[in-house]
Design a protein around this motif. Structure first.
Motif, mmCIF file in Angstrom:
data_model
loop_
_atom_site.group_PDB
_atom_site.id
_atom_site.type_symbol
_atom_site.label_atom_id
_atom_site.label_comp_id
_atom_site.label_asym_id
_atom_site.label_seq_id
_atom_site.Cartn_x
_atom_site.Cartn_y
_atom_site.Cartn_z
ATOM 1 N N PRO A 85 -3.101 -19.351 4.866
ATOM 2 C CA PRO A 85 -3.216 -17.770 4.705
ATOM 3 C C PRO A 85 -2.300 -16.817 6.094
ATOM 4 O O PRO A 85 -1.899 -17.924 6.939
ATOM 5 N N ALA A 86 -1.801 -16.149 6.326
ATOM 6 C CA ALA A 86 -0.608 -16.019 6.680
ATOM 7 C C ALA A 86 -1.899 -14.646 7.637
ATOM 8 O O ALA A 86 -0.642 -13.600 8.122
ATOM 9 N N GLY A 87 -3.062 -14.169 7.218
ATOM 10 C CA GLY A 87 -3.586 -12.909 7.829
ATOM 11 C C GLY A 87 -3.288 -11.703 7.007
ATOM 12 O O GLY A 87 -3.263 -11.539 5.865
ATOM 13 N N PRO A 88 -3.746 -10.617 7.375
ATOM 14 C CA PRO A 88 -3.512 -9.301 7.236
ATOM 15 C C PRO A 88 -2.535 -8.856 6.208
ATOM 16 O O PRO A 88 -1.332 -9.418 7.419
ATOM 17 N N VAL A 89 -2.532 -8.308 5.092
ATOM 18 C CA VAL A 89 -0.906 -8.087 4.724
ATOM 19 C C VAL A 89 -0.011 -7.192 5.378
ATOM 20 O O VAL A 89 -0.878 -6.196 5.858
ATOM 21 N N THR A 90 0.904 -7.182 5.302
ATOM 22 C CA THR A 90 1.812 -5.750 5.824
ATOM 23 C C THR A 90 2.367 -4.644 4.561
ATOM 24 O O THR A 90 2.572 -3.646 5.253
ATOM 25 N N HIS A 91 2.598 -5.195 3.268
ATOM 26 C CA HIS A 91 3.222 -4.523 2.526
ATOM 27 C C HIS A 91 1.828 -4.901 1.518
ATOM 28 O O HIS A 91 2.086 -5.750 0.839
ATOM 29 N N VAL A 92 2.501 -3.683 0.858
ATOM 30 C CA VAL A 92 1.411 -3.799 -0.497
ATOM 31 C C VAL A 92 2.802 -3.431 -1.693
ATOM 32 O O VAL A 92 3.457 -2.843 -1.609
ATOM 33 N N VAL A 93 2.833 -4.749 -2.536
ATOM 34 C CA VAL A 93 4.250 -4.246 -3.356
ATOM 35 C C VAL A 93 4.428 -4.026 -4.840
ATOM 36 O O VAL A 93 3.960 -4.515 -5.493
ATOM 37 N N LEU A 94 4.594 -3.003 -4.750
ATOM 38 C CA LEU A 94 4.219 -2.339 -6.532
ATOM 39 C C LEU A 94 5.623 -3.029 -7.772
ATOM 40 O O LEU A 94 6.986 -2.372 -7.908
ATOM 41 N N VAL A 95 5.330 -4.129 -8.051
ATOM 42 C CA VAL A 95 6.347 -4.829 -8.881
ATOM 43 C C VAL A 95 6.148 -4.138 -10.661
ATOM 44 O O VAL A 95 5.258 -5.043 -10.684
ATOM 45 N N GLY A 96 7.662 -3.548 -10.985
ATOM 46 C CA GLY A 96 8.093 -3.618 -12.000
ATOM 47 C C GLY A 96 6.465 -2.610 -12.787
ATOM 48 O O GLY A 96 6.858 -2.605 -14.044
ATOM 49 N N HIS A 97 6.549 -1.963 -11.916
ATOM 50 C CA HIS A 97 5.464 -0.749 -13.015
ATOM 51 C C HIS A 97 6.326 0.433 -13.127
ATOM 52 O O HIS A 97 7.222 0.722 -12.264
ATOM 53 N N CYS A 98 6.775 1.245 -13.844
ATOM 54 C CA CYS A 98 6.625 2.662 -14.593
ATOM 55 C C CYS A 98 6.593 3.456 -13.479
ATOM 56 O O CYS A 98 5.739 3.419 -12.000
ATOM 57 N N GLY A 99 7.442 5.109 -13.400
ATOM 58 C CA GLY A 99 7.478 5.653 -13.201
ATOM 59 C C GLY A 99 6.381 6.827 -12.519
ATOM 60 O O GLY A 99 5.682 7.191 -12.038
ATOM 61 N N LEU A 100 5.042 6.327 -14.022
ATOM 62 C CA LEU A 100 3.942 7.585 -13.847
ATOM 63 C C LEU A 100 2.790 6.621 -13.114
ATOM 64 O O LEU A 100 1.359 6.931 -12.397
ATOM 65 N N ASP A 101 2.992 5.009 -13.108
ATOM 66 C CA ASP A 101 2.121 4.328 -13.360
ATOM 67 C C ASP A 101 2.392 3.952 -11.308
ATOM 68 O O ASP A 101 1.217 3.381 -10.147
ATOM 69 N N SER A 102 3.079 4.416 -10.538
ATOM 70 C CA SER A 102 3.448 3.741 -9.375
ATOM 71 C C SER A 102 2.865 4.529 -8.105
ATOM 72 O O SER A 102 2.277 4.164 -7.729
ATOM 73 N N PRO A 103 3.082 5.773 -8.320
ATOM 74 C CA PRO A 103 2.268 6.985 -7.228
ATOM 75 C C PRO A 103 0.460 6.830 -7.464
ATOM 76 O O PRO A 103 0.419 6.768 -6.590
ATOM 77 N N VAL A 104 0.236 6.329 -8.692
ATOM 78 C CA VAL A 104 -1.060 6.011 -9.069
ATOM 79 C C VAL A 104 -1.865 4.862 -8.671
ATOM 80 O O VAL A 104 -2.206 4.522 -7.134
ATOM 81 N N LEU A 105 -1.059 3.886 -8.226
ATOM 82 C CA LEU A 105 -0.761 2.387 -7.655
ATOM 83 C C LEU A 105 -1.339 2.658 -6.556
ATOM 84 O O LEU A 105 -1.861 1.782 -5.592
#
Length: 132
Positions: A7-27
């Motif tokens: 494991p590389a330690g804590p993440v630096t990025h959360v990447v929203l992959v393949g989500h629509c324009g409505l779901d991305s802001p919520v996620l």
């Protein structure tokens, strides 16, 4: 993740992959509330994924991929990335238990459904995946 990955330690990025324009802001808002020091990125094309395909990223992959990706399904994407030497951490975003089970078997962390984002269990799953 495969068994040879450290494991590389804590993440630096959360990447929203393949989500629509409505779901991305919520996620994105949900992830930012739980991980305020982590950058949030939205990716809907394979070419944009390159910078995030390492153990310091957590990919929140939509069950049905929106956008242009090399992988025909989210499951194939998870399998491919899990086989890398330094795979990103991955969670499937889906309300379907069978899809979640397949994603975990393919190398993802336990994921979340969009309908359960505001539950303590979903929040803990995100925190656990980000802290590994």
């Amino acid at each position: 993740m495969n068994d040879t990955t450290t494991p590389a330690g804590p993440v630096t990025h959360v990447v929203l992959v393949g989500h629509c324009g409505l779901d991305s802001p919520v996620l994105g808002s949900w992830a930012k509330q739980l991980l305020p020091d982590t950058e949030i990125a939205r990716v809907n094309r394979q070419a944009e994924l390159g910078d995030y395909l390492n153990g310091r990223s957590l990919l929140l992959i939509n069950r049905v991929l929106e956008g242009r990706f090399d992988h025909p399904t989210s499951l194939k994407m998870i399998e491919t990335f899990a086989a890398q030497d330094d795979p990103p951490r991955m969670m499937l975003v889906s309300n379907y238990p069978d899809a979640q089970a397949e994603a975990v078997a393919a190398g993802a962390q336990p994921g979340v459904g969009k309908s359960e984002l505001n539950t303590a269990e979903a929040g803990q799953r995100l925190l656990d995946a980000a802290a590994e």
